[in-house]
Design a protein around this motif. Structure first.
Motif, PDB file in Angstrom:
ATOM      1  N   ASN A 179       0.954  -1.254   0.162  1.00 56.00           N
ATOM      2  CA  ASN A 179       0.014   0.103   0.047  1.00 56.00           C
ATOM      3  C   ASN A 179       0.933   1.118  -0.056  1.00 56.00           C
ATOM      4  O   ASN A 179       0.321   2.406  -0.533  1.00 56.00           O
ATOM      5  CB  ASN A 179      -1.012  -0.070   1.139  1.00 56.00           C
ATOM      6  CG  ASN A 179      -1.967  -1.070   1.049  1.00 56.00           C
ATOM      7  OD1 ASN A 179      -2.564  -1.291   0.027  1.00 56.00           O
ATOM      8  ND2 ASN A 179      -2.596  -1.466   2.153  1.00 56.00           N
ATOM      9  N   PHE A 180       2.090   1.122   0.801  1.00 54.74           N
ATOM     10  CA  PHE A 180       2.946   2.158   0.562  1.00 54.74           C
ATOM     11  C   PHE A 180       3.633   2.448  -0.561  1.00 54.74           C
ATOM     12  O   PHE A 180       4.443   3.441  -0.801  1.00 54.74           O
ATOM     13  CB  PHE A 180       3.978   2.080   1.830  1.00 54.74           C
ATOM     14  CG  PHE A 180       3.362   2.390   3.268  1.00 54.74           C
ATOM     15  CD1 PHE A 180       2.406   3.388   3.426  1.00 54.74           C
ATOM     16  CD2 PHE A 180       3.719   1.618   4.239  1.00 54.74           C
ATOM     17  CE1 PHE A 180       2.113   3.459   4.736  1.00 54.74           C
ATOM     18  CE2 PHE A 180       3.167   1.970   5.657  1.00 54.74           C
ATOM     19  CZ  PHE A 180       2.363   2.849   5.693  1.00 54.74           C
ATOM     20  N   LYS A 181       3.569   1.312  -1.633  1.00 56.44           N
ATOM     21  CA  LYS A 181       4.528   1.381  -2.726  1.00 56.44           C
ATOM     22  C   LYS A 181       5.829   1.065  -2.666  1.00 56.44           C
ATOM     23  O   LYS A 181       6.730   1.599  -3.480  1.00 56.44           O
ATOM     24  CB  LYS A 181       4.328   2.809  -3.737  1.00 56.44           C
ATOM     25  CG  LYS A 181       2.656   2.997  -4.129  1.00 56.44           C
ATOM     26  CD  LYS A 181       2.416   4.188  -4.893  1.00 56.44           C
ATOM     27  CE  LYS A 181       0.995   4.408  -5.553  1.00 56.44           C
ATOM     28  NZ  LYS A 181       1.008   5.471  -6.446  1.00 56.44           N
ATOM     29  N   LEU A 182       6.204   0.600  -1.533  1.00 59.81           N
ATOM     30  CA  LEU A 182       7.707   0.210  -1.310  1.00 59.81           C
ATOM     31  C   LEU A 182       7.612  -1.061  -2.076  1.00 59.81           C
ATOM     32  O   LEU A 182       8.938  -1.402  -2.238  1.00 59.81           O
ATOM     33  CB  LEU A 182       7.755   0.077   0.236  1.00 59.81           C
ATOM     34  CG  LEU A 182       7.700   1.352   1.219  1.00 59.81           C
ATOM     35  CD1 LEU A 182       7.843   1.157   2.501  1.00 59.81           C
ATOM     36  CD2 LEU A 182       8.982   2.110   0.688  1.00 59.81           C
ATOM     37  N   VAL A 183       6.621  -2.091  -2.203  1.00 59.15           N
ATOM     38  CA  VAL A 183       6.651  -3.152  -2.841  1.00 59.15           C
ATOM     39  C   VAL A 183       5.838  -3.261  -3.921  1.00 59.15           C
ATOM     40  O   VAL A 183       4.797  -2.725  -3.806  1.00 59.15           O
ATOM     41  CB  VAL A 183       6.578  -4.180  -1.838  1.00 59.15           C
ATOM     42  CG1 VAL A 183       6.438  -5.723  -2.681  1.00 59.15           C
ATOM     43  CG2 VAL A 183       7.391  -4.307  -0.644  1.00 59.15           C
ATOM     44  N   LYS A 184       5.938  -3.596  -5.146  1.00 57.63           N
ATOM     45  CA  LYS A 184       5.005  -3.964  -6.131  1.00 57.63           C
ATOM     46  C   LYS A 184       4.998  -5.329  -6.702  1.00 57.63           C
ATOM     47  O   LYS A 184       6.051  -5.922  -6.645  1.00 57.63           O
ATOM     48  CB  LYS A 184       5.198  -3.013  -7.394  1.00 57.63           C
ATOM     49  CG  LYS A 184       4.898  -1.529  -7.014  1.00 57.63           C
ATOM     50  CD  LYS A 184       5.195  -0.742  -8.323  1.00 57.63           C
ATOM     51  CE  LYS A 184       4.827   0.919  -7.784  1.00 57.63           C
ATOM     52  NZ  LYS A 184       4.773   1.840  -8.986  1.00 57.63           N
ATOM     53  N   LYS A 185       3.699  -5.786  -7.165  1.00 54.75           N
ATOM     54  CA  LYS A 185       3.670  -7.022  -7.412  1.00 54.75           C
ATOM     55  C   LYS A 185       3.467  -7.083  -9.275  1.00 54.75           C
ATOM     56  O   LYS A 185       2.604  -6.307  -9.657  1.00 54.75           O
ATOM     57  CB  LYS A 185       2.577  -7.794  -6.797  1.00 54.75           C
ATOM     58  CG  LYS A 185       2.459  -9.491  -7.284  1.00 54.75           C
ATOM     59  CD  LYS A 185       1.136  -9.899  -6.771  1.00 54.75           C
ATOM     60  CE  LYS A 185       1.396 -10.229  -5.038  1.00 54.75           C
ATOM     61  NZ  LYS A 185       0.072 -10.853  -4.627  1.00 54.75           N
ATOM     62  N   GLU A 186       4.147  -7.844  -9.760  1.00 46.21           N
ATOM     63  CA  GLU A 186       4.144  -8.195 -11.214  1.00 46.21           C
ATOM     64  C   GLU A 186       4.307  -9.687 -11.633  1.00 46.21           C
ATOM     65  O   GLU A 186       4.986 -10.313 -11.205  1.00 46.21           O
ATOM     66  CB  GLU A 186       5.151  -7.390 -11.831  1.00 46.21           C
ATOM     67  CG  GLU A 186       4.899  -5.798 -12.047  1.00 46.21           C
ATOM     68  CD  GLU A 186       5.814  -5.187 -13.139  1.00 46.21           C
ATOM     69  OE1 GLU A 186       6.678  -5.950 -13.803  1.00 46.21           O
ATOM     70  OE2 GLU A 186       5.558  -4.064 -13.285  1.00 46.21           O
ATOM     71  N   ASN A 187       3.279 -10.051 -12.200  1.00 43.84           N
ATOM     72  CA  ASN A 187       3.377 -11.305 -12.597  1.00 43.84           C
ATOM     73  C   ASN A 187       3.419 -12.465 -11.485  1.00 43.84           C
ATOM     74  O   ASN A 187       4.542 -13.335 -11.402  1.00 43.84           O
ATOM     75  CB  ASN A 187       4.101 -11.805 -13.775  1.00 43.84           C
ATOM     76  CG  ASN A 187       4.289 -11.005 -14.988  1.00 43.84           C
ATOM     77  OD1 ASN A 187       3.274 -10.754 -15.333  1.00 43.84           O
ATOM     78  ND2 ASN A 187       5.254 -10.374 -15.547  1.00 43.84           N
ATOM     79  N   ASP A 188       2.884 -11.951 -10.412  1.00 38.37           N
ATOM     80  CA  ASP A 188       2.898 -12.815  -9.067  1.00 38.37           C
ATOM     81  C   ASP A 188       4.399 -12.953  -8.453  1.00 38.37           C
ATOM     82  O   ASP A 188       4.410 -13.685  -7.492  1.00 38.37           O
ATOM     83  CB  ASP A 188       2.445 -14.528  -9.307  1.00 38.37           C
ATOM     84  CG  ASP A 188       0.926 -14.404  -9.948  1.00 38.37           C
ATOM     85  OD1 ASP A 188       0.247 -13.628  -9.219  1.00 38.37           O
ATOM     86  OD2 ASP A 188       0.509 -15.402 -10.655  1.00 38.37           O
ATOM     87  N   LYS A 189       5.001 -11.981  -8.836  1.00 36.08           N
ATOM     88  CA  LYS A 189       6.516 -11.787  -8.295  1.00 36.08           C
ATOM     89  C   LYS A 189       6.499 -10.548  -7.578  1.00 36.08           C
ATOM     90  O   LYS A 189       6.033  -9.462  -8.046  1.00 36.08           O
ATOM     91  CB  LYS A 189       7.533 -12.087  -9.106  1.00 36.08           C
ATOM     92  CG  LYS A 189       8.735 -12.205  -8.622  1.00 36.08           C
ATOM     93  CD  LYS A 189       9.836 -12.697  -9.577  1.00 36.08           C
ATOM     94  CE  LYS A 189      11.148 -12.956  -9.119  1.00 36.08           C
ATOM     95  NZ  LYS A 189      12.299 -13.265  -9.975  1.00 36.08           N
ATOM     96  N   LEU A 190       7.199 -10.551  -6.323  1.00 33.80           N
ATOM     97  CA  LEU A 190       7.184  -9.080  -5.585  1.00 33.80           C
ATOM     98  C   LEU A 190       8.611  -8.629  -5.761  1.00 33.80           C
ATOM     99  O   LEU A 190       9.641  -9.293  -5.787  1.00 33.80           O
ATOM    100  CB  LEU A 190       7.116  -9.597  -4.108  1.00 33.80           C
ATOM    101  CG  LEU A 190       5.821  -9.902  -3.640  1.00 33.80           C
ATOM    102  CD1 LEU A 190       5.831 -10.515  -2.022  1.00 33.80           C
ATOM    103  CD2 LEU A 190       4.656  -8.690  -3.621  1.00 33.80           C
TER     104      LEU A 190
END
Length: 483
Positions: free
Chosen positions: A188-199
């Protein structure tokens, strides 16, 4: 009303060229006019005044010539710039003299560049009062602005988040807010993003964790007023909250603590209000340009001041003239800034500079200065005159002369002798080259508000003494620290 406008423009000219204003006594070469239009479009816009020379003299141009110039300038900018830049042009009369104003608005299709050179070699940006060829990092930043995204929001695909440790953030949120955070909070803080089920970690997480190779800070206590000799020096790495704590300890160790007994209690205060130093250091971390590699935050303590320097110039919409007075804030690192706000390091947007100014005024200190040196922003907070080092006194130019603190009571002749002995201008030239790698005659003139002959004299003496080394030739001459 017309008279007010005239005076306002005349006053603006007296203040000289800056990031938003350029003077030309007559129409320059087509390429020069195009470069300025590009630099203004890539920034916050600006104006070119035709009929004003570099010394701020309003020369003016003939009425018949003005109309011819307007067509010529429109064609130059249209033919040489990409994407298309459409200037607004109008005539102003100042003290019965006509000048042509070319107004360029901030562009929405950044980066703008010279068609013939292409984007990578023809993009220009405005640094201070000059147009500078943009490097690849600056071009990337312009493209991010067009997409309305900040550098710290972007994913760094080199880092698999599942292999990174974020326990320091869990600890800090628990200590400061008594709040438990988990992976969903980091997303939620945009410190982590998920793409193609990978963090993946964003740049913001890597910045806050101190993993990026340029996220470190250097503190130094120098002897006297130059960087020639240092008393103490420390480099801090790790997450930026630990760095802030270490910087605070370093500053307190080298500042004078004043104690006063009030009733049955003792009131301890540092010579500089710590709220001012805290805000300046936090601003350096929150607003610095992390996309620039090989650069760090520097905190330098001199006998007469503390300089906090961070990579990156001020945001487009903020000028050096108004940053301390208007309380405006433009956030470069949106994610990093939000985390600082969540953890109460920032109370309210746009109040930091006001706190610095007001707390220094309440302590009867000289008004702090904000400077742009090359690609860096610097906050200068002055120490009291009784710290045993130096005090600054206004010079005949726009700068300051540094003189010993033991000069009270000297005659004017003796005072001038002291100033001469210190060779303040030469010391500041050396300091500038150490911080910016090189200097040219034009920059020396700008730094001290002096004529070209005096600038050349100062530099020549430094070359003779071996402090500087001359490089290049003719108009491309510049100077570096002597080997």
């Amino acid at each position: 009303m017309l008279g007010v406008k005239k005076n306002a423009r005349a006053d603006q000219i007296k203040n000289g060229e800056n990031r938003f204003l350029e003077f030309k006594v007559k129409l320059p070469s087509p390429e020069n006019i195009a470069k300025t239009a590009i630099a203004f479009s890539n920034g916050a816009g600006g104006e070119i005044l035709i009929g004003v020379d570099d010394k701020k003299n309003i020369i003016g141009i003939g009425s018949a010539e003005i109309f011819e110039l307007q067509d010529k300038i429109s064609n130059i900018i249209y033919d040489m710039c990409h994407p298309v830049i459409i200037p607004e042009m109008f005539i102003e009369t100042i003290y019965d003299v006509h000048i042509l104003v070319i107004k360029i608005i901030q562009g929405g299709l950044k980066p703008y560049y010279l068609k013939k050179d292409g984007k990578n070699k023809g993009t220009y940006i405005r640094i201070g009062a000059t147009n500078k060829l943009a490097d690849i990092e600056s071009i990337n930043e312009l493209e991010r602005r067009r997409r309305n995204i900040s550098f710290d929001e972007e994913i760094d695909y080199d880092y698999d988040f599942t292999k990174l440790d974020y326990s320091f953030l869990v600890r800090i949120f628990k200590d400061i807010k008594n709040q438990k955070i988990n992976l969903n909070d980091l997303i939620n803080f945009k410190l982590v993003k998920k793409e193609n089920d990978k963090l993946y970690a964003t740049n913001a997480f890597l910045i806050i964790a101190g993993i990026k190779d340029n996220v470190y800070s250097n503190c130094a206590r120098f002897k006297g007023i130059t960087t020639e000799n240092f008393i103490d020096k420390k480099e801090f790495t790790g997450n930026i909250f630990d760095q802030l704590e270490n910087i605070e300890i370093f500053l307190k160790n080298h500042l004078k603590l004043n104690s006063k007994i009030i009733g049955l209690t003792r009131d301890d205060n540092y010579e500089i209000p710590f709220i001012a130093l805290r805000e300046a250091v936090i601003n350096a971390f929150v607003h610095r340009d992390y996309s620039r590699r090989g650069s760090d935050i520097k905190i330098a303590i001199f006998d007469d001041c503390i300089e906090i320097t961070s990579p990156g110039v001020l945001p487009n919409s903020i000028s050096l003239d108004t940053i301390l007075t208007e309380g405006r804030s433009e956030i470069r690192n949106t994610v990093v800034a939000r985390i600082f706000k969540e953890l109460n390091y920032i109370e309210q947007w746009g109040t930091g500079m006001g706190k610095i100014k007001n707390s220094c005024a309440a302590a009867h200190l000289k008004l702090p200065q904000i400077k742009e040196n090359g690609g860096y922003t610097q906050v200068v907070i002055f120490r009291p005159a009784d710290t045993g080092g130096c005090r600054r006194m206004p010079a005949d130019t726009d700068g300051y002369r540094r003189i010993p603190a033991d000069t009270d009571g000297l005659s004017e002749l003796e005072l001038k002798g002291k100033i001469s002995e210190l060779a303040d201008q030469q010391a500041n030239i050396i300091k500038y080259v150490r911080e910016n790698e090189k200097i040219d005659i034009k920059k020396v003139m700008e730094l001290f508000g002096i004529k070209e002959s005096r600038a050349r004299e100062l530099v020549s003496e430094l070359v003779k003494k071996g402090h500087l080394l001359k490089k290049g030739a003719a108009r491309n001459t510049y100077y570096i620290i002597g080997e």
